[in-house]
Design a protein around this motif. Sequence first.
Motif, mmCIF file in Angstrom:
data_model
loop_
_atom_site.group_PDB
_atom_site.id
_atom_site.type_symbol
_atom_site.label_atom_id
_atom_site.label_comp_id
_atom_site.label_asym_id
_atom_site.label_seq_id
_atom_site.Cartn_x
_atom_site.Cartn_y
_atom_site.Cartn_z
ATOM 1 N N LEU A 623 -6.943 21.683 -6.724
ATOM 2 C CA LEU A 623 -6.129 22.738 -6.162
ATOM 3 C C LEU A 623 -5.511 22.335 -4.834
ATOM 4 N N SER A 624 -6.081 21.364 -4.148
ATOM 5 C CA SER A 624 -5.528 20.927 -2.869
ATOM 6 C C SER A 624 -4.362 19.983 -3.115
ATOM 7 N N GLU A 625 -3.461 19.937 -2.129
ATOM 8 C CA GLU A 625 -2.317 19.045 -2.257
ATOM 9 C C GLU A 625 -2.785 17.603 -2.151
ATOM 10 N N VAL A 626 -2.211 16.767 -2.992
ATOM 11 C CA VAL A 626 -2.556 15.353 -3.005
ATOM 12 C C VAL A 626 -1.395 14.583 -2.405
ATOM 13 N N TYR A 627 -1.658 13.804 -1.369
ATOM 14 C CA TYR A 627 -0.651 12.975 -0.726
ATOM 15 C C TYR A 627 -0.954 11.522 -1.058
ATOM 16 N N LEU A 628 -0.020 10.898 -1.726
ATOM 17 C CA LEU A 628 -0.145 9.486 -2.051
ATOM 18 C C LEU A 628 1.009 8.748 -1.414
ATOM 19 N N ALA A 629 0.723 7.541 -0.962
ATOM 20 C CA ALA A 629 1.759 6.739 -0.319
ATOM 21 C C ALA A 629 1.437 5.273 -0.539
ATOM 22 N N THR A 630 2.484 4.478 -0.516
ATOM 23 C CA THR A 630 2.323 3.017 -0.536
ATOM 24 C C THR A 630 2.743 2.494 0.822
ATOM 25 N N CYS A 631 2.186 1.360 1.215
ATOM 26 C CA CYS A 631 2.456 0.846 2.555
ATOM 27 C C CYS A 631 2.118 -0.641 2.593
ATOM 28 N N VAL A 632 2.960 -1.382 3.274
ATOM 29 C CA VAL A 632 2.636 -2.774 3.596
ATOM 30 C C VAL A 632 2.641 -2.894 5.114
ATOM 31 N N TYR A 633 1.589 -3.495 5.658
ATOM 32 C CA TYR A 633 1.383 -3.595 7.110
ATOM 33 C C TYR A 633 1.217 -5.070 7.447
ATOM 34 N N ALA A 634 2.066 -5.549 8.346
ATOM 35 C CA ALA A 634 2.036 -6.969 8.727
ATOM 36 C C ALA A 634 1.997 -7.080 10.243
ATOM 37 N N VAL A 635 1.201 -8.039 10.757
ATOM 38 C CA VAL A 635 1.113 -8.307 12.193
ATOM 39 C C VAL A 635 1.559 -9.747 12.413
ATOM 40 N N TYR A 636 2.616 -9.897 13.196
ATOM 41 C CA TYR A 636 3.187 -11.218 13.474
ATOM 42 C C TYR A 636 2.871 -11.617 14.901
ATOM 43 N N ASP A 637 2.388 -12.869 15.052
ATOM 44 C CA ASP A 637 2.084 -13.434 16.367
ATOM 45 C C ASP A 637 3.182 -14.423 16.712
ATOM 46 N N ALA A 638 3.951 -14.116 17.762
ATOM 47 C CA ALA A 638 5.082 -14.965 18.111
ATOM 48 C C ALA A 638 4.651 -16.317 18.660
ATOM 49 N N VAL A 639 3.394 -16.419 19.163
ATOM 50 C CA VAL A 639 2.929 -17.689 19.723
ATOM 51 C C VAL A 639 2.592 -18.662 18.608
ATOM 52 N N THR A 640 1.903 -18.195 17.609
ATOM 53 C CA THR A 640 1.467 -19.076 16.517
ATOM 54 C C THR A 640 2.386 -19.021 15.294
ATOM 55 N N ARG A 641 3.337 -18.088 15.263
ATOM 56 C CA ARG A 641 4.227 -17.834 14.124
ATOM 57 C C ARG A 641 3.414 -17.586 12.840
ATOM 58 N N ARG A 642 2.282 -16.975 13.005
ATOM 59 C CA ARG A 642 1.479 -16.618 11.847
ATOM 60 C C ARG A 642 1.537 -15.090 11.665
ATOM 61 N N CYS A 643 1.556 -14.687 10.384
ATOM 62 C CA CYS A 643 1.684 -13.263 10.071
ATOM 63 C C CYS A 643 0.580 -12.885 9.101
ATOM 64 N N THR A 644 -0.115 -11.807 9.418
ATOM 65 C CA THR A 644 -1.212 -11.315 8.589
ATOM 66 C C THR A 644 -0.730 -10.071 7.849
ATOM 67 N N PHE A 645 -0.841 -10.069 6.493
ATOM 68 C CA PHE A 645 -0.362 -8.976 5.652
ATOM 69 C C PHE A 645 -1.532 -8.238 5.016
ATOM 70 N N ALA A 646 -1.359 -6.913 4.880
ATOM 71 C CA ALA A 646 -2.258 -6.084 4.063
ATOM 72 C C ALA A 646 -1.368 -5.100 3.300
ATOM 73 N N ASN A 647 -1.696 -4.885 2.029
ATOM 74 C CA ASN A 647 -0.816 -4.098 1.151
ATOM 75 C C ASN A 647 -1.601 -2.970 0.491
ATOM 76 N N ALA A 648 -0.994 -1.774 0.486
ATOM 77 C CA ALA A 648 -1.596 -0.612 -0.191
ATOM 78 C C ALA A 648 -0.642 -0.143 -1.287
ATOM 79 N N GLY A 649 -0.622 -0.884 -2.384
ATOM 80 C CA GLY A 649 0.166 -0.478 -3.549
ATOM 81 C C GLY A 649 1.655 -0.625 -3.408
ATOM 82 N N HIS A 650 2.119 -1.347 -2.400
ATOM 83 C CA HIS A 650 3.556 -1.459 -2.159
ATOM 84 C C HIS A 650 4.100 -2.734 -2.794
ATOM 85 N N LEU A 651 5.427 -2.806 -2.894
ATOM 86 C CA LEU A 651 6.078 -4.014 -3.393
ATOM 87 C C LEU A 651 5.857 -5.158 -2.409
#
Length: 897
Positions: A623-651
């Motif tokens: 009976l409660s509203e269901v909120y679903l979302a997809t998301c991709v979250y990336a953290v880029y370090d300009a010093v090392t040029r390395r990027c860490t990705f985590a994905n929640a059902g997104h393209l």
Amino acid sequence: MTGAGRGELEGTVRVSEIPAKAQVSGGSTASSDAVSARDADRTPQDGNGPSGPGLWQSNPPGSIYDYIKVASFSIGPDGLIDQWSRRAARIFGIAPEDAVGKDPIEAFVPADLRERGHRKMAEILDGREWTGIVPFRVPPGASAQGSAEPSAEPEEGLAEVYVMPTATESGEHAAVCIVVDVRTLRRIETDLAASQAIFGQSPFGFLLFDTELKVQRANRTFTSVFGGMVDDHRGRTVHDYLPRHEADRVQGALRRVLESGEAVTDMQLVGPAPDSGERRHWAVNLYRVHSGSGRPIGIAGLATDVTRRHAAAREAAHARRNLALLNDAGARIGNSLDLETTARELLDVVVPGFCDLASVDLYQGLLAGDETALTRHRLADGSAELRRVAAASAVADVPFLDLGGEEPVSVGAVHRFAFNSASADALRTARPQLLPAEPGNLVQSTLAVPMVAHDTVVGLVQFSRTKGSEPFNDRDRSLAVELAARAAVCIDNARLYRREHERALILQRSLLPPDNPEASGLDIACRYLPGNAATEVGGDWFDVIELPGHRTALVVGDVMGRGLRAAVAMGELRTAVRTLALLDLEPAEVLSALDEIARGLGTPGGVQQATRAARSKPSDADLSEVYLATCVYAVYDAVTRRCTFANAGHLPPVLVEPGEGALMLDVPPGMPLGVGGEPFEEVEVELPEGSLLALYTDGLVESRDHPLDEGLSAFRAALDDPSPALEDVCDHVLNTLDTHHGEDDIALLMARIQGLPSEHVGDWTLPREPKSVGRARELARAQLVAWDLEPLVDTTELLVSELVTNALRYGEGDIRLRLLLDRTLVCEVWDAGLVQPRRRRARDTDEGGRGLQLVGLLSAAWGSRRTPRGKTVWFELPLPDGESGLVDPTEALLSLF
């Protein structure tokens, strides 16, 4: 003449005054054959001579004998038949050779009447004249009049006989008999009575025309309509009753009927009634009338007044047309949620089916989104500003002319109605008004109908009919009000939707980052395309978040659903992402926290209550509203040029390395936010200098006409040869792909990798000893001088000394000092301790506790974050660009006491 029935022989005997065959007392002689011959030898009209004994012939102009069948025969002195005419043979069905020489009493009179018949015969032969009704019998084998075959049984009939005594040459008494078939007389009497009843008593108008197409007779029903007495109409023609064009039609029809004999049925005529301008409708049937011999003698006309029937048919046709218009309006009006389109749909329905010209005007305040204008208009004077949003004309090259205005109003123009005009009165009273037509104007009738929705006037629609069309009546007025009301409701719905859509769009855009976000070591370009008005606002979003240490968080997400609900949920998740990002959590931790937040969005009690409800009563959780979302979250370090990705059902993200084709990064998709129960994985990727990173939502690569695989392939192909200008790359992608389907909103975030140059990084490791504090100040001074940042030297030395001292006192392991120069100066002090520094307010009597307060006063920002091997405490100073002044360290120190 008297009548007699079966079993009677009755008549009148008198002295004859008819000449006989022989000499009689009057001295006249006559031959009974003369009468018989005269009866039998009449020739037909065409002059072909006598016909057979079975035909009755006549000469024009005809006579009564064409209808009354008369025959003759003569009786000799001996009482026997000595002459028998052909017509007698026809009536009695006995040939002359079988009749001559027979006793007529014995041959024709029934047995029970023969005795009386002989007495009558004796009186006749005595010179007496006799007239009476005589029953007769046709012998077996004979064929009576009207019978096609000889009868095997005797037939009985009834004849009226007129017996005239004659004398032979020798002076003997004889007789000539004139016979009339009573059955024919009775039939004529019946026909006359029926004709008189039909002609005189019929409720329909009867006319009888002669061969010259003039009225010979009219019945009372006809005269009751056209006036006068029956005899007054004799000799008139149809031109005396009907307009010329209708009279010519009837005249031609009469002539055709007279010549061909083919009847005309249900001929429709229209004309005014006498002494009245009312148009009447008649249905006329015409047929040719013949004499007894078959000769045409005229034309009969039967006229029925069908004015009421036509009026009823016209009413029914109007009702069907109105119903069809309403059905058409229900199917065609309101298919879109656009104000102008809805107005045009109304005009497409009514022109030309209901009127010849039409226009729609809506309040300017309504179109501008001014909600207070509608309230004011309810009590307005009707002359407020309106905009003509649609106009239609069924008359070629003729625009819609406002009868209440001085000049025609073009579509899109803003205008006002004069205060004393009928159109303004219609807006003021919310009632339709009939506008008067100007003399010489093409328009003869105009209805100004206010468009009222939910007791609010939103505009005015004008319907006009040109000359040649019927003016508007009360029925048309009711239909026009209904059509305007339906369109008004649709327009008001479109207005409300536009308002909600614009609010949701404003809310959504306000939650998105600015058009040109900046990030350290990245060139950023982004695009957001909302769906069309029919698909409502979606929940797509992107964000660029600056993190400590010249790091940047790149976020792209999509809340499932449409409308304000999705936009609000997107705003809550975006705010949560920014909050979690500032805590400097790892990407997987950020998504895990977001998942918990998303699960609690639809439940007032938050995620804990939602979790308990799902475990105890799954039905309550539904009976409660269901909120679903997809998301991709990336953290880029300009010093090392390395990027860490985590994905929640997104393209997955797309990476384009210099000189290489576009490829999709292999990032574990994970479960969408709001599902819960599954951990998220991280992937770290080193991004080459100059490479291109693209994050996007599904609206860019998927639609009904293009499946996901096809869209992804087209997206990668559009990125294979990226332009140096990142903005051009975004435009090229949007122009190449199918981005105008309007089925979903689109978010695109692109970043070109520009790592922090090594000469902009100072990194040192210091031993854990007290002299490292001084060494850190020296290193910091030397690096700032090398970067030409002498104005920052004193402040930096002071703050570096504070952070390194804290690391020595409260931290563990070796100390690492790093200076980063980009758009700001960042100083980081690393150690292996896990205890985070906490800022507190020192009392006046405290010797310590003011170090972090000093850092907060002198720096633009400061903070600490966890690392895999301890923690990092950092501060940030703005560059001395002359616009932002630096805080004087002396003043800052004095402010602490």
